[in-house]
Scaffold this active site. Structure first.
Site, PDB file in Angstrom:
ATOM      1  N   PRO A 114      65.352 -35.166 -31.730  1.00  0.00           N
ATOM      2  CA  PRO A 114      64.769 -35.558 -30.442  1.00  0.00           C
ATOM      3  C   PRO A 114      63.389 -36.191 -30.654  1.00  0.00           C
ATOM      4  CG  PRO A 114      65.514 -33.273 -30.408  1.00  0.00           C
ATOM      5  CD  PRO A 114      65.627 -33.738 -31.823  1.00  0.00           C
ATOM      6  N   LEU A 119      59.040 -32.404 -33.611  1.00  0.00           N
ATOM      7  CA  LEU A 119      59.909 -32.086 -34.750  1.00  0.00           C
ATOM      8  C   LEU A 119      59.801 -33.123 -35.865  1.00  0.00           C
ATOM      9  CD1 LEU A 119      62.987 -30.872 -32.672  1.00  0.00           C
ATOM     10  CD2 LEU A 119      61.214 -29.470 -33.729  1.00  0.00           C
ATOM     11  N   SER A 122      58.948 -39.169 -35.909  1.00  0.00           N
ATOM     12  CA  SER A 122      58.255 -40.393 -36.309  1.00  0.00           C
ATOM     13  C   SER A 122      58.041 -40.405 -37.835  1.00  0.00           C
ATOM     14  CB  SER A 122      56.924 -40.466 -35.554  1.00  0.00           C
ATOM     15  OG  SER A 122      56.169 -41.508 -36.053  1.00  0.00           O
ATOM     16  N   ASP A 164      53.729 -33.711 -41.986  1.00  0.00           N
ATOM     17  CA  ASP A 164      55.064 -34.127 -41.521  1.00  0.00           C
ATOM     18  C   ASP A 164      55.741 -35.058 -42.533  1.00  0.00           C
ATOM     19  OD1 ASP A 164      54.216 -32.735 -39.336  1.00  0.00           O
ATOM     20  OD2 ASP A 164      54.692 -34.269 -37.854  1.00  0.00           O
TER      21      ASP A 164
HETATM   22  C1  MEV Z   1      51.971 -32.345 -35.943  1.00  0.00           C
HETATM   23  O1  MEV Z   1      53.333 -32.143 -36.295  1.00  0.00           O
HETATM   24  C2  MEV Z   1      51.104 -31.392 -36.689  1.00  0.00           C
HETATM   25  C3  MEV Z   1      49.605 -31.513 -36.410  1.00  0.00           C
HETATM   26  O2  MEV Z   1      48.987 -30.467 -37.180  1.00  0.00           O
HETATM   27  C4  MEV Z   1      49.038 -32.854 -36.823  1.00  0.00           C
HETATM   28  C5  MEV Z   1      48.958 -33.077 -38.322  1.00  0.00           C
HETATM   29  O3  MEV Z   1      49.204 -32.154 -39.094  1.00  0.00           O
HETATM   30  O4  MEV Z   1      48.623 -34.213 -38.686  1.00  0.00           O
HETATM   31  C6  MEV Z   1      49.276 -31.253 -34.960  1.00  0.00           C
END
Ligand code: MEV
Length: 332
Positions: A114, A119, A122, A164
Protein backbone atom coordinates in the site's frame (compact mmCIF):
# COMPACT_ATOMS: atom_id res chain seq x y z
CA UNK A 1 17.30 -5.76 -36.06
CA UNK A 2 18.15 -4.35 -32.62
CA UNK A 3 17.48 -6.53 -29.65
CA UNK A 4 15.43 -4.84 -26.87
CA UNK A 5 17.00 -5.33 -23.48
CA UNK A 6 14.70 -6.09 -20.54
CA UNK A 7 15.64 -6.55 -16.87
CA UNK A 8 13.58 -7.26 -13.76
CA UNK A 9 14.08 -6.77 -10.02
CA UNK A 10 11.92 -6.83 -6.91
CA UNK A 11 12.28 -5.44 -3.38
CA UNK A 12 10.31 -5.80 -0.14
CA UNK A 13 8.26 -3.47 2.06
CA UNK A 14 9.22 -3.09 5.70
CA UNK A 15 7.80 -2.70 9.19
CA UNK A 16 9.64 -0.48 11.59
CA UNK A 17 9.36 -2.17 14.97
CA UNK A 18 11.39 0.32 17.04
CA UNK A 19 13.11 3.67 16.73
CA UNK A 20 11.41 5.59 13.91
CA UNK A 21 12.16 9.33 13.85
CA UNK A 22 14.86 8.98 16.53
CA UNK A 23 16.90 7.04 13.95
CA UNK A 24 17.18 10.24 11.87
CA UNK A 25 19.23 11.71 14.76
CA UNK A 26 21.62 8.77 15.19
CA UNK A 27 19.61 6.53 17.55
CA UNK A 28 19.14 2.84 16.65
CA UNK A 29 16.07 1.35 15.00
CA UNK A 30 14.84 -2.20 14.49
CA UNK A 31 13.09 -3.05 11.28
CA UNK A 32 12.19 -6.06 9.21
CA UNK A 33 11.46 -6.71 5.56
CA UNK A 34 8.02 -8.24 5.04
CA UNK A 35 6.33 -10.55 2.55
CA UNK A 36 4.93 -7.74 0.39
CA UNK A 37 6.98 -6.65 -2.60
CA UNK A 38 7.30 -4.30 -5.51
CA UNK A 39 8.46 -5.71 -8.87
CA UNK A 40 9.99 -3.52 -11.54
CA UNK A 41 10.55 -4.30 -15.21
CA UNK A 42 12.93 -2.00 -17.09
CA UNK A 43 12.95 -1.98 -20.87
CA UNK A 44 15.47 -0.04 -22.96
CA UNK A 45 13.84 2.09 -25.68
CA UNK A 46 15.03 4.12 -28.66
CA UNK A 47 13.39 7.34 -27.39
CA UNK A 48 15.16 9.76 -25.02
CA UNK A 49 12.44 9.52 -22.40
CA UNK A 50 11.99 7.91 -19.03
CA UNK A 51 8.42 6.57 -18.89
CA UNK A 52 7.13 5.19 -15.60
CA UNK A 53 3.96 3.17 -15.37
CA UNK A 54 2.69 1.83 -12.06
CA UNK A 55 -0.28 -0.16 -10.83
CA UNK A 56 -0.66 2.42 -8.04
CA UNK A 57 -2.61 4.65 -10.38
CA UNK A 58 0.32 6.78 -11.57
CA UNK A 59 1.79 7.10 -15.04
CA UNK A 60 4.44 9.69 -15.88
CA UNK A 61 6.93 10.61 -18.55
CA UNK A 62 10.14 12.67 -18.13
CA UNK A 63 13.16 13.65 -20.15
CA UNK A 64 16.21 11.41 -19.82
CA UNK A 65 18.52 14.35 -20.66
CA UNK A 66 18.05 16.65 -17.70
CA UNK A 67 16.97 16.15 -14.12
CA UNK A 68 14.25 18.78 -13.71
CA UNK A 69 13.49 19.57 -10.09
CA UNK A 70 10.05 18.53 -8.82
CA UNK A 71 7.57 21.38 -8.65
CA UNK A 72 4.48 22.98 -10.16
CA UNK A 73 5.66 22.36 -13.73
CA UNK A 74 5.10 18.66 -13.07
CA UNK A 75 1.79 16.79 -12.84
CA UNK A 76 0.82 15.14 -9.53
CA UNK A 77 1.90 11.76 -10.94
CA UNK A 78 5.28 13.17 -12.02
CA UNK A 79 5.86 14.68 -8.58
CA UNK A 80 4.81 11.44 -6.81
CA UNK A 81 7.08 9.27 -8.96
CA UNK A 82 9.92 11.80 -8.86
CA UNK A 83 12.36 9.80 -6.65
CA UNK A 84 12.00 6.84 -9.01
CA UNK A 85 12.69 9.09 -12.02
CA UNK A 86 15.71 10.58 -10.22
CA UNK A 87 16.99 7.06 -9.52
CA UNK A 88 16.66 6.05 -13.19
CA UNK A 89 18.20 9.30 -14.40
CA UNK A 90 21.18 8.82 -12.10
CA UNK A 91 21.89 5.30 -13.36
CA UNK A 92 21.50 6.33 -17.02
CA UNK A 93 23.82 9.30 -16.51
CA UNK A 94 26.76 6.94 -15.85
CA UNK A 95 26.13 5.22 -19.16
CA UNK A 96 25.74 8.49 -21.03
CA UNK A 97 29.21 9.37 -19.76
CA UNK A 98 30.50 6.10 -21.24
CA UNK A 99 28.86 6.09 -24.68
CA UNK A 100 27.52 9.67 -25.13
CA UNK A 101 23.96 8.39 -25.79
CA UNK A 102 20.83 9.37 -23.87
CA UNK A 103 19.19 6.03 -23.18
CA UNK A 104 15.42 5.89 -22.95
CA UNK A 105 13.80 3.50 -20.52
CA UNK A 106 10.31 2.22 -19.91
CA UNK A 107 9.67 1.30 -16.25
CA UNK A 108 6.73 -0.85 -15.26
CA UNK A 109 6.04 -1.07 -11.52
CA UNK A 110 3.78 -3.71 -9.99
CA UNK A 111 3.41 -3.30 -6.28
CA UNK A 112 1.40 -5.11 -3.62
CA UNK A 113 2.62 -2.59 -0.99
CA UNK A 114 0.00 0.00 0.00
CA UNK A 115 1.30 3.47 -0.99
CA UNK A 116 1.71 6.15 1.72
CA UNK A 117 1.04 3.70 4.55
CA UNK A 118 4.43 3.81 6.31
CA UNK A 119 5.52 0.46 4.85
CA UNK A 120 8.37 1.77 2.72
CA UNK A 121 6.71 1.56 -0.71
CA UNK A 122 8.70 4.51 -2.06
CA UNK A 123 12.07 3.13 -0.89
CA UNK A 124 11.23 -0.37 -2.21
CA UNK A 125 10.27 1.13 -5.58
CA UNK A 126 13.57 3.05 -5.76
CA UNK A 127 15.61 -0.02 -4.78
CA UNK A 128 13.89 -2.33 -7.29
CA UNK A 129 14.10 0.33 -10.01
CA UNK A 130 17.83 0.95 -9.53
CA UNK A 131 18.39 -2.83 -9.51
CA UNK A 132 16.41 -3.36 -12.71
CA UNK A 133 17.77 -0.36 -14.68
CA UNK A 134 21.41 -1.06 -13.80
CA UNK A 135 20.92 -4.71 -14.80
CA UNK A 136 20.20 -3.54 -18.35
CA UNK A 137 23.95 -2.84 -18.48
CA UNK A 138 25.49 -5.14 -15.84
CA UNK A 139 24.40 -6.89 -12.65
CA UNK A 140 25.03 -4.51 -9.70
CA UNK A 141 26.23 -5.21 -6.16
CA UNK A 142 23.59 -4.65 -3.45
CA UNK A 143 25.80 -2.07 -1.70
CA UNK A 144 25.86 -0.02 -4.93
CA UNK A 145 22.06 -0.26 -5.38
CA UNK A 146 21.54 0.85 -1.79
CA UNK A 147 23.67 3.98 -2.15
CA UNK A 148 22.00 5.00 -5.45
CA UNK A 149 18.46 4.36 -4.14
CA UNK A 150 19.23 6.33 -0.99
CA UNK A 151 20.63 9.20 -3.06
CA UNK A 152 17.33 9.35 -4.97
CA UNK A 153 15.26 9.18 -1.78
CA UNK A 154 17.31 12.00 -0.23
CA UNK A 155 16.43 14.36 -3.11
CA UNK A 156 12.91 14.48 -1.67
CA UNK A 157 13.48 13.61 1.98
CA UNK A 158 16.93 15.14 2.67
CA UNK A 159 17.22 13.87 6.23
CA UNK A 160 16.32 10.28 5.48
CA UNK A 161 18.06 7.95 7.90
CA UNK A 162 18.46 5.45 5.04
CA UNK A 163 16.67 2.79 7.10
CA UNK A 164 13.93 2.09 4.53
CA UNK A 165 16.31 1.71 1.56
CA UNK A 166 18.67 -0.36 3.67
CA UNK A 167 16.11 -2.94 4.78
CA UNK A 168 14.58 -3.10 1.32
CA UNK A 169 17.98 -3.81 -0.24
CA UNK A 170 19.44 -6.23 2.29
CA UNK A 171 16.27 -7.74 3.84
CA UNK A 172 15.85 -9.64 7.13
CA UNK A 173 15.43 -8.36 10.68
CA UNK A 174 18.00 -5.67 11.41
CA UNK A 175 19.36 -3.28 14.02
CA UNK A 176 20.15 -0.12 12.12
CA UNK A 177 22.09 3.05 12.89
CA UNK A 178 22.23 5.81 10.27
CA UNK A 179 25.29 5.72 8.00
CA UNK A 180 26.66 2.50 9.48
CA UNK A 181 26.40 -1.15 8.44
CA UNK A 182 23.25 -2.82 9.70
CA UNK A 183 23.42 -5.81 12.06
CA UNK A 184 21.17 -8.83 11.53
CA UNK A 185 19.14 -9.85 14.58
CA UNK A 186 18.23 -13.46 15.05
CA UNK A 187 14.92 -13.67 16.88
CA UNK A 188 14.36 -16.87 18.86
CA UNK A 189 10.59 -16.65 18.39
CA UNK A 190 8.88 -16.10 15.06
CA UNK A 191 7.24 -12.66 15.18
CA UNK A 192 3.48 -12.87 14.57
CA UNK A 193 2.60 -9.41 13.36
CA UNK A 194 -0.51 -7.77 11.97
CA UNK A 195 -0.48 -4.44 10.14
CA UNK A 196 -3.56 -2.22 10.33
CA UNK A 197 -3.78 0.71 7.94
CA UNK A 198 -5.46 3.88 9.18
CA UNK A 199 -6.36 4.91 5.62
CA UNK A 200 -4.85 8.36 6.27
CA UNK A 201 -2.03 8.88 3.77
CA UNK A 202 0.95 10.70 5.19
CA UNK A 203 4.07 12.32 3.84
CA UNK A 204 7.26 11.05 5.49
CA UNK A 205 8.97 14.28 4.53
CA UNK A 206 6.48 16.49 6.37
CA UNK A 207 6.41 14.22 9.42
CA UNK A 208 10.22 14.32 9.59
CA UNK A 209 10.20 18.09 9.26
CA UNK A 210 7.55 18.33 12.02
CA UNK A 211 9.92 16.39 14.30
CA UNK A 212 12.81 18.63 13.28
CA UNK A 213 10.83 21.68 14.47
CA UNK A 214 9.82 19.88 17.66
CA UNK A 215 13.49 19.12 18.33
CA UNK A 216 14.57 22.70 17.64
CA UNK A 217 12.00 24.02 20.08
CA UNK A 218 12.28 21.34 22.80
CA UNK A 219 15.90 20.20 22.71
CA UNK A 220 16.18 18.76 26.21
CA UNK A 221 12.80 16.98 26.02
CA UNK A 222 13.77 15.57 22.62
CA UNK A 223 17.10 14.34 23.96
CA UNK A 224 15.37 12.68 26.88
CA UNK A 225 12.88 10.92 24.56
CA UNK A 226 15.72 9.87 22.24
CA UNK A 227 17.74 8.39 25.12
CA UNK A 228 14.70 6.44 26.27
CA UNK A 229 14.02 5.25 22.70
CA UNK A 230 17.61 4.01 22.46
CA UNK A 231 17.25 2.03 25.69
CA UNK A 232 13.93 0.54 24.50
CA UNK A 233 15.53 -0.50 21.23
CA UNK A 234 18.49 -2.16 22.92
CA UNK A 235 16.20 -4.05 25.32
CA UNK A 236 14.10 -5.15 22.33
CA UNK A 237 17.16 -6.83 20.78
CA UNK A 238 17.61 -8.88 23.99
CA UNK A 239 13.89 -9.74 24.08
CA UNK A 240 14.08 -10.94 20.46
CA UNK A 241 17.18 -13.02 21.11
CA UNK A 242 15.56 -14.70 24.10
CA UNK A 243 12.17 -15.07 22.35
CA UNK A 244 10.33 -13.08 25.05
CA UNK A 245 7.23 -11.96 23.15
CA UNK A 246 5.52 -10.49 26.24
CA UNK A 247 8.51 -8.25 26.98
CA UNK A 248 8.80 -7.31 23.32
CA UNK A 249 5.13 -6.26 23.27
CA UNK A 250 5.63 -4.10 26.37
CA UNK A 251 8.62 -2.43 24.72
CA UNK A 252 6.55 -1.70 21.60
CA UNK A 253 3.93 -0.02 23.82
CA UNK A 254 6.67 1.99 25.51
CA UNK A 255 8.07 3.04 22.13
CA UNK A 256 4.62 4.16 21.03
CA UNK A 257 4.30 6.40 24.13
CA UNK A 258 7.57 8.11 23.18
CA UNK A 259 6.28 8.71 19.64
CA UNK A 260 3.06 10.08 21.11
CA UNK A 261 5.09 12.52 23.22
CA UNK A 262 6.92 13.51 20.05
CA UNK A 263 3.55 14.45 18.54
CA UNK A 264 3.54 12.05 15.56
CA UNK A 265 0.59 9.93 16.65
CA UNK A 266 -3.08 10.91 16.31
CA UNK A 267 -6.55 9.75 17.46
CA UNK A 268 -7.03 7.26 14.62
CA UNK A 269 -3.72 5.57 15.39
CA UNK A 270 -4.35 5.58 19.15
CA UNK A 271 -7.84 4.08 18.69
CA UNK A 272 -6.45 1.26 16.55
CA UNK A 273 -3.79 0.58 19.16
CA UNK A 274 -6.40 0.49 21.92
CA UNK A 275 -8.40 -2.03 19.88
CA UNK A 276 -5.30 -4.21 19.37
CA UNK A 277 -4.37 -4.22 23.05
CA UNK A 278 -7.97 -4.93 24.13
CA UNK A 279 -8.13 -7.89 21.76
CA UNK A 280 -5.09 -9.93 22.61
CA UNK A 281 -2.09 -8.09 21.13
CA UNK A 282 0.95 -8.19 23.44
CA UNK A 283 2.03 -4.81 22.03
CA UNK A 284 1.12 -2.30 19.34
CA UNK A 285 2.58 0.92 18.01
CA UNK A 286 2.55 3.19 15.00
CA UNK A 287 5.05 2.10 12.37
CA UNK A 288 6.92 4.48 10.07
CA UNK A 289 6.47 8.22 10.10
CA UNK A 290 3.02 8.40 11.80
CA UNK A 291 0.42 11.13 11.31
CA UNK A 292 -1.65 8.39 9.61
CA UNK A 293 -0.04 5.41 7.92
CA UNK A 294 -0.16 2.13 9.80
CA UNK A 295 -0.10 0.42 13.16
CA UNK A 296 1.79 -2.81 13.81
CA UNK A 297 0.54 -5.26 16.45
CA UNK A 298 2.50 -8.14 17.94
CA UNK A 299 0.66 -11.34 18.84
CA UNK A 300 1.52 -14.67 20.26
CA UNK A 301 1.40 -17.39 17.58
CA UNK A 302 -1.79 -18.83 19.15
CA UNK A 303 -3.59 -15.45 19.15
CA UNK A 304 -2.86 -14.25 15.63
CA UNK A 305 -5.69 -16.08 13.82
CA UNK A 306 -8.38 -15.16 16.37
CA UNK A 307 -7.16 -11.54 16.38
CA UNK A 308 -7.49 -11.38 12.60
CA UNK A 309 -11.04 -12.83 12.86
CA UNK A 310 -11.94 -10.12 15.37
CA UNK A 311 -10.71 -7.43 13.01
CA UNK A 312 -12.93 -8.89 10.29
CA UNK A 313 -15.97 -9.02 12.59
CA UNK A 314 -15.40 -5.45 13.68
CA UNK A 315 -15.57 -4.41 10.01
CA UNK A 316 -11.94 -3.32 9.55
CA UNK A 317 -11.03 -3.56 5.90
CA UNK A 318 -7.37 -2.65 5.69
CA UNK A 319 -5.28 -5.08 7.68
CA UNK A 320 -3.08 -8.08 6.99
CA UNK A 321 -0.85 -10.49 8.87
CA UNK A 322 2.81 -10.12 7.94
CA UNK A 323 5.83 -12.36 8.18
CA UNK A 324 9.39 -11.07 8.43
CA UNK A 325 11.00 -12.23 5.21
CA UNK A 326 14.71 -12.70 4.75
CA UNK A 327 14.67 -11.63 1.09
CA UNK A 328 15.85 -8.15 0.20
CA UNK A 329 16.48 -7.04 -3.37
CA UNK A 330 16.17 -9.86 -5.92
CA UNK A 331 17.44 -9.38 -9.46
CA UNK A 332 16.17 -11.87 -12.04
C1 MEV B 1 10.10 6.31 7.90
O1 MEV B 1 9.79 4.99 7.48
C2 MEV B 1 11.03 6.27 9.07
C3 MEV B 1 11.45 7.63 9.62
O2 MEV B 1 12.28 7.34 10.77
C4 MEV B 1 12.24 8.44 8.62
C5 MEV B 1 13.64 7.93 8.33
O3 MEV B 1 14.10 7.00 9.00
O4 MEV B 1 14.25 8.50 7.42
C6 MEV B 1 10.27 8.43 10.11
Amino acid sequence: MTCVKIARASAPAKVMLFGEHFVVYGCPAILGSIDKRVSVTAKQTESEKININSNMGFLASYSSESLDKPGPQFSEAQNTLYPIYAAVHDVLKDHFEVDGRHHGVEIDIKSDIPWGAGLGSSAASCVATVGAVKSLFLKPEKEWVYSRALGAERIIHENSSGADCNISTFGGLIYYIKDTRNKKISSKAELSLVVLITGIKHSTRSQVSFVKNFRNQNRSLFNDLANRATRVCDKAVSAMRSGDIIKLGELMNENHMLLKDLGVSNDEINDLIRFCLDNGATGAKLTGAGGGGSVVALLSNENQASFVRKLGKKGFRQYFPVRISSYGLLIE
